[in-house]
Design a protein around this motif. Structure first.
Motif, mmCIF file in Angstrom:
data_model
loop_
_atom_site.group_PDB
_atom_site.id
_atom_site.type_symbol
_atom_site.label_atom_id
_atom_site.label_comp_id
_atom_site.label_asym_id
_atom_site.label_seq_id
_atom_site.Cartn_x
_atom_site.Cartn_y
_atom_site.Cartn_z
ATOM 1 N N ILE A 52 0.843 -1.190 0.000
ATOM 2 C CA ILE A 52 0.000 0.000 0.000
ATOM 3 C C ILE A 52 0.881 1.243 0.000
ATOM 4 O O ILE A 52 1.815 1.344 0.805
ATOM 5 C CB ILE A 52 -0.929 0.028 1.235
ATOM 6 C CG1 ILE A 52 -1.851 -1.185 1.228
ATOM 7 C CG2 ILE A 52 -1.741 1.326 1.270
ATOM 8 C CD1 ILE A 52 -2.686 -1.324 2.482
ATOM 9 N N LEU A 53 0.566 2.177 -0.900
ATOM 10 C CA LEU A 53 1.155 3.514 -0.885
ATOM 11 C C LEU A 53 0.069 4.419 -0.323
ATOM 12 O O LEU A 53 -0.995 4.575 -0.926
ATOM 13 C CB LEU A 53 1.565 3.953 -2.289
ATOM 14 C CG LEU A 53 2.645 3.107 -2.968
ATOM 15 C CD1 LEU A 53 2.890 3.596 -4.386
ATOM 16 C CD2 LEU A 53 3.937 3.125 -2.169
ATOM 17 N N LEU A 54 0.316 5.023 0.831
ATOM 18 C CA LEU A 54 -0.727 5.665 1.613
ATOM 19 C C LEU A 54 -0.407 7.125 1.900
ATOM 20 O O LEU A 54 0.614 7.431 2.516
ATOM 21 C CB LEU A 54 -0.893 4.889 2.928
ATOM 22 C CG LEU A 54 -1.919 5.344 3.946
ATOM 23 C CD1 LEU A 54 -3.322 5.291 3.361
ATOM 24 C CD2 LEU A 54 -1.824 4.468 5.186
ATOM 25 N N ASP A 55 -1.307 8.013 1.454
ATOM 26 C CA ASP A 55 -1.195 9.430 1.776
ATOM 27 C C ASP A 55 -1.634 9.641 3.218
ATOM 28 O O ASP A 55 -2.445 8.875 3.743
ATOM 29 C CB ASP A 55 -2.086 10.245 0.816
ATOM 30 C CG ASP A 55 -1.930 11.743 1.006
ATOM 31 O OD1 ASP A 55 -0.832 12.196 1.379
ATOM 32 O OD2 ASP A 55 -2.924 12.458 0.779
ATOM 33 N N ASP A 102 5.796 0.704 7.176
ATOM 34 C CA ASP A 102 7.081 0.041 6.962
ATOM 35 C C ASP A 102 8.115 0.973 6.363
ATOM 36 O O ASP A 102 9.314 0.710 6.447
ATOM 37 C CB ASP A 102 6.886 -1.174 6.044
ATOM 38 C CG ASP A 102 5.962 -2.184 6.673
ATOM 39 O OD1 ASP A 102 6.426 -2.929 7.545
ATOM 40 O OD2 ASP A 102 4.766 -2.218 6.326
ATOM 41 N N ASP A 103 7.657 2.050 5.738
ATOM 42 C CA ASP A 103 8.574 3.016 5.132
ATOM 43 C C ASP A 103 7.861 4.348 5.006
ATOM 44 O O ASP A 103 6.636 4.431 5.148
ATOM 45 C CB ASP A 103 9.055 2.516 3.761
ATOM 46 C CG ASP A 103 10.447 3.023 3.414
ATOM 47 O OD1 ASP A 103 10.926 3.981 4.040
ATOM 48 O OD2 ASP A 103 11.067 2.446 2.506
ATOM 49 N N PHE A 104 8.616 5.381 4.714
ATOM 50 C CA PHE A 104 8.108 6.747 4.701
ATOM 51 C C PHE A 104 8.813 7.481 3.565
ATOM 52 O O PHE A 104 10.045 7.535 3.545
ATOM 53 C CB PHE A 104 8.444 7.388 6.050
ATOM 54 C CG PHE A 104 7.685 8.629 6.358
ATOM 55 C CD1 PHE A 104 6.558 8.588 7.157
ATOM 56 C CD2 PHE A 104 8.094 9.856 5.867
ATOM 57 C CE1 PHE A 104 5.853 9.735 7.463
ATOM 58 C CE2 PHE A 104 7.398 11.002 6.167
ATOM 59 C CZ PHE A 104 6.279 10.948 6.970
ATOM 60 N N VAL A 105 8.061 8.001 2.610
ATOM 61 C CA VAL A 105 8.656 8.725 1.473
ATOM 62 C C VAL A 105 7.998 10.098 1.384
ATOM 63 O O VAL A 105 6.779 10.219 1.412
ATOM 64 C CB VAL A 105 8.453 7.953 0.149
ATOM 65 C CG1 VAL A 105 8.999 8.741 -1.027
ATOM 66 C CG2 VAL A 105 9.101 6.577 0.223
ATOM 67 N N ARG A 117 12.303 1.279 -3.111
ATOM 68 C CA ARG A 117 11.692 0.950 -1.826
ATOM 69 C C ARG A 117 10.562 -0.069 -2.000
ATOM 70 O O ARG A 117 10.420 -0.997 -1.203
ATOM 71 C CB ARG A 117 11.187 2.210 -1.141
ATOM 72 C CG ARG A 117 12.313 3.102 -0.648
ATOM 73 C CD ARG A 117 11.775 4.412 -0.065
ATOM 74 N NE ARG A 117 12.838 5.317 0.276
ATOM 75 C CZ ARG A 117 13.361 5.442 1.492
ATOM 76 N NH1 ARG A 117 12.917 4.685 2.465
ATOM 77 N NH2 ARG A 117 14.327 6.299 1.714
ATOM 78 N N ILE A 118 9.775 0.106 -3.054
ATOM 79 C CA ILE A 118 8.690 -0.838 -3.352
ATOM 80 C C ILE A 118 9.255 -2.224 -3.616
ATOM 81 O O ILE A 118 8.777 -3.224 -3.064
ATOM 82 C CB ILE A 118 7.842 -0.339 -4.543
ATOM 83 C CG1 ILE A 118 6.984 0.861 -4.122
ATOM 84 C CG2 ILE A 118 6.963 -1.457 -5.100
ATOM 85 C CD1 ILE A 118 6.307 1.574 -5.276
#
Length: 195
Positions: A52-55, A102-105, A117-118
């Motif tokens: 998931i890429l989450l705003d 799990d990560d922060f961009v 990262r993905i």
């Protein structure tokens, strides 16, 4: 890895989703879109999502709340979540990581960094899924032949019970035979005999 990993992109701005899709779809990722936190929770319950890429900043449920809800679901604990946000401060990162991300961009992001990262998170997820699948297979096979209490005892003390040779104990053995079993078994197929 699967042929086409599925990525859920959650953002209330359609142009952000379109940009991410333009970057990722040509690389072989299947994109599922959600415009809100509530929409995201609905999408993961109906789709096999791999990442998931989450705003964060969304009306209604924000990204941190969505992340906490997803990670509190027993079956989704290892679903990788990358928070994408314009918030560029340490407090925002800490809040995201504490929510279970799990990560922060940071936005605007670099395409190459995001893709790297993905790929790393998907590699970890697919390795976890493979180990989990094999564990379930082994557990299923073991439960067919060994009593649950014995399995629990082995798992509670694997060093003691996984050694070859076992241990010496005085035991009593009772052997019981069924009269005529050999001749009965010769005239039955395996399924009938086991039954």
């Amino acid at each position: 890895m699967k042929d086409k990993p599925v990525i859920l992109v959650v953002d209330d701005l359609p142009q952000n989703i379109e940009l991410i899709e333009a970057y990722l779809a040509p690389l072989g990722y299947e994109i599922v879109k959600a415009a809100s936190g509530e929409d995201a929770l609905e999408k993961i319950s109906g789709n096999q999502v791999d990442l998931i890429l989450l705003d964060v900043m969304m009306p209604g449920m924000n990204g941190y709340e969505v992340c906490k809800k997803i990670k509190s679901n027993q079956g989704k604990t290892f679903l990788p979540i990358v928070i994408l946000t314009a918030l560029d401060n340490m407090e925002a990162k800490i809040e995201g990581l504490e929510a279970g991300a799990d990560d922060f961009v940071n936005k605007p992001f670099h395409r190459v960094e995001l893709v790297a990262r993905i790929k790393n998170l998907l590699k970890i997820k697919f390795l976890h899924d493979e180990v989990e699948s094999k564990n379930q297979l082994i557990s299923g096979m073991l439960h067919r032949y060994v009593d649950s209490a014995v399995i629990a005892q082995i798992l509670a003390n694997p060093d003691k019970y996984s050694k070859l040779g076992g241990e010496k104990k005085k035991v009593a053995v009772f052997f019981c035979d069924v009269r005529g079993f050999t001749s009965i078994s010769e005239s039955m197929n395996a399924e009938e005999l086991i039954h």
